[in-house]
Scaffold this motif. Structure first.
Motif, PDB file in Angstrom:
ATOM      1  N   LYS A  64     -60.412 -25.369 -33.319  1.00  0.00           N
ATOM      2  CA  LYS A  64     -59.387 -24.686 -33.611  1.00  0.00           C
ATOM      3  C   LYS A  64     -58.343 -25.703 -34.369  1.00  0.00           C
ATOM      4  O   LYS A  64     -58.074 -26.907 -33.820  1.00  0.00           O
ATOM      5  N   TYR A  65     -57.833 -25.315 -35.501  1.00  0.00           N
ATOM      6  CA  TYR A  65     -57.118 -26.299 -36.266  1.00  0.00           C
ATOM      7  C   TYR A  65     -55.799 -25.530 -37.091  1.00  0.00           C
ATOM      8  O   TYR A  65     -56.065 -24.224 -37.342  1.00  0.00           O
ATOM      9  N   SER A  66     -55.059 -26.427 -37.714  1.00  0.00           N
ATOM     10  CA  SER A  66     -53.866 -26.007 -38.352  1.00  0.00           C
ATOM     11  C   SER A  66     -53.718 -26.489 -39.562  1.00  0.00           C
ATOM     12  O   SER A  66     -53.874 -27.673 -39.618  1.00  0.00           O
ATOM     13  N   VAL A  67     -53.440 -26.078 -40.608  1.00  0.00           N
ATOM     14  CA  VAL A  67     -53.184 -26.913 -41.999  1.00  0.00           C
ATOM     15  C   VAL A  67     -51.792 -26.162 -42.588  1.00  0.00           C
ATOM     16  O   VAL A  67     -51.744 -25.008 -42.746  1.00  0.00           O
ATOM     17  N   SER A  68     -50.742 -27.038 -42.837  1.00  0.00           N
ATOM     18  CA  SER A  68     -49.496 -26.668 -43.332  1.00  0.00           C
ATOM     19  C   SER A  68     -49.410 -27.211 -44.739  1.00  0.00           C
ATOM     20  O   SER A  68     -49.874 -28.428 -45.024  1.00  0.00           O
ATOM     21  N   LYS A  69     -49.242 -26.481 -45.659  1.00  0.00           N
ATOM     22  CA  LYS A  69     -48.895 -27.051 -47.271  1.00  0.00           C
ATOM     23  C   LYS A  69     -47.814 -25.904 -47.881  1.00  0.00           C
ATOM     24  O   LYS A  69     -47.240 -25.040 -47.405  1.00  0.00           O
ATOM     25  N   GLY A  70     -47.677 -26.470 -49.066  1.00  0.00           N
ATOM     26  CA  GLY A  70     -46.672 -25.587 -50.125  1.00  0.00           C
ATOM     27  C   GLY A  70     -47.294 -24.331 -50.183  1.00  0.00           C
ATOM     28  O   GLY A  70     -48.552 -24.191 -50.350  1.00  0.00           O
ATOM     29  N   GLU A  71     -46.533 -23.253 -50.308  1.00  0.00           N
ATOM     30  CA  GLU A  71     -47.244 -21.902 -50.375  1.00  0.00           C
ATOM     31  C   GLU A  71     -47.784 -21.498 -51.764  1.00  0.00           C
ATOM     32  O   GLU A  71     -48.633 -21.058 -51.844  1.00  0.00           O
ATOM     33  N   GLY A  72     -47.396 -22.466 -52.877  1.00  0.00           N
ATOM     34  CA  GLY A  72     -47.764 -22.427 -54.235  1.00  0.00           C
ATOM     35  C   GLY A  72     -49.299 -23.103 -54.153  1.00  0.00           C
ATOM     36  O   GLY A  72     -49.841 -22.933 -55.230  1.00  0.00           O
ATOM     37  N   ASP A  73     -49.461 -24.057 -53.331  1.00  0.00           N
ATOM     38  CA  ASP A  73     -50.699 -25.097 -53.440  1.00  0.00           C
ATOM     39  C   ASP A  73     -52.054 -24.297 -53.041  1.00  0.00           C
ATOM     40  O   ASP A  73     -51.822 -23.603 -52.109  1.00  0.00           O
ATOM     41  N   THR A 102     -48.845 -21.916 -43.709  1.00  0.00           N
ATOM     42  CA  THR A 102     -49.570 -22.407 -42.638  1.00  0.00           C
ATOM     43  C   THR A 102     -50.717 -21.606 -42.384  1.00  0.00           C
ATOM     44  O   THR A 102     -50.695 -20.450 -42.197  1.00  0.00           O
ATOM     45  N   LEU A 103     -51.577 -22.163 -42.226  1.00  0.00           N
ATOM     46  CA  LEU A 103     -52.982 -21.278 -41.721  1.00  0.00           C
ATOM     47  C   LEU A 103     -53.615 -21.880 -40.432  1.00  0.00           C
ATOM     48  O   LEU A 103     -53.790 -23.013 -40.273  1.00  0.00           O
ATOM     49  N   THR A 104     -53.818 -21.085 -39.479  1.00  0.00           N
ATOM     50  CA  THR A 104     -54.335 -21.772 -38.174  1.00  0.00           C
ATOM     51  C   THR A 104     -55.462 -20.695 -38.092  1.00  0.00           C
ATOM     52  O   THR A 104     -55.343 -19.582 -38.031  1.00  0.00           O
TER      53      THR A 104
END
Length: 126
Positions: A64-73, A102-104
């Protein structure tokens, strides 16, 4: 006969000032170098985090993981599993599409032998 007192050692005020300036310059350079080394290899604006993992069998691990980034990227990440020698025994590339900040998520990786851990190994902007 009159004797004169021994001359006091002369210390150059200019020499001390030079040493202070050199010391301050070295400290500023060392601090700047430390900041650069702390941030080398990081992708600005992308934060990845392994939340948990569990070894399901000799051929599978759940992560289980999470990735956060700019919404347009759009971002591609490599999620992998490793053994006791830190050799990669399973790998998967995932894509986080634009429009998602953010995607989890939880994935099950197939492994070539029993894994002892799993992680989000790297992420890069596409």
């Amino acid at each position: 006969m009159a004797t004169s007192a021994p001359a006091a050692p002369t210390t150059s005020r200019r020499g001390r000032l030079g040493l202070v300036v050199i010391g301050l310059l070295a400290a500023v350079c060392a601090g700047g170098w430390a900041i650069i080394m702390a941030n080398v290899g990081q992708q600005p604006g992308i934060a990845k985090q392994t939340i948990s993992y569990s070894v399901l069998s000799d051929s599978a691990v759940r992560i289980k993981y999470s990735v956060s980034k700019g919404e347009g990227d759009e971002v591609r990440c490599v999620v992998d599993a490793f053994d006791t020698d830190f050799a990669v025994v399973g790998k998967q590339e995932i894509t986080v599409p634009p429009g998602t900040g953010t995607l989890t998520r939880t994935d099950v990786l197939t492994t070539t032998k029993r894994a002892t851990g799993a992680r989000v190994e790297s992420c890069r902007k596409v």
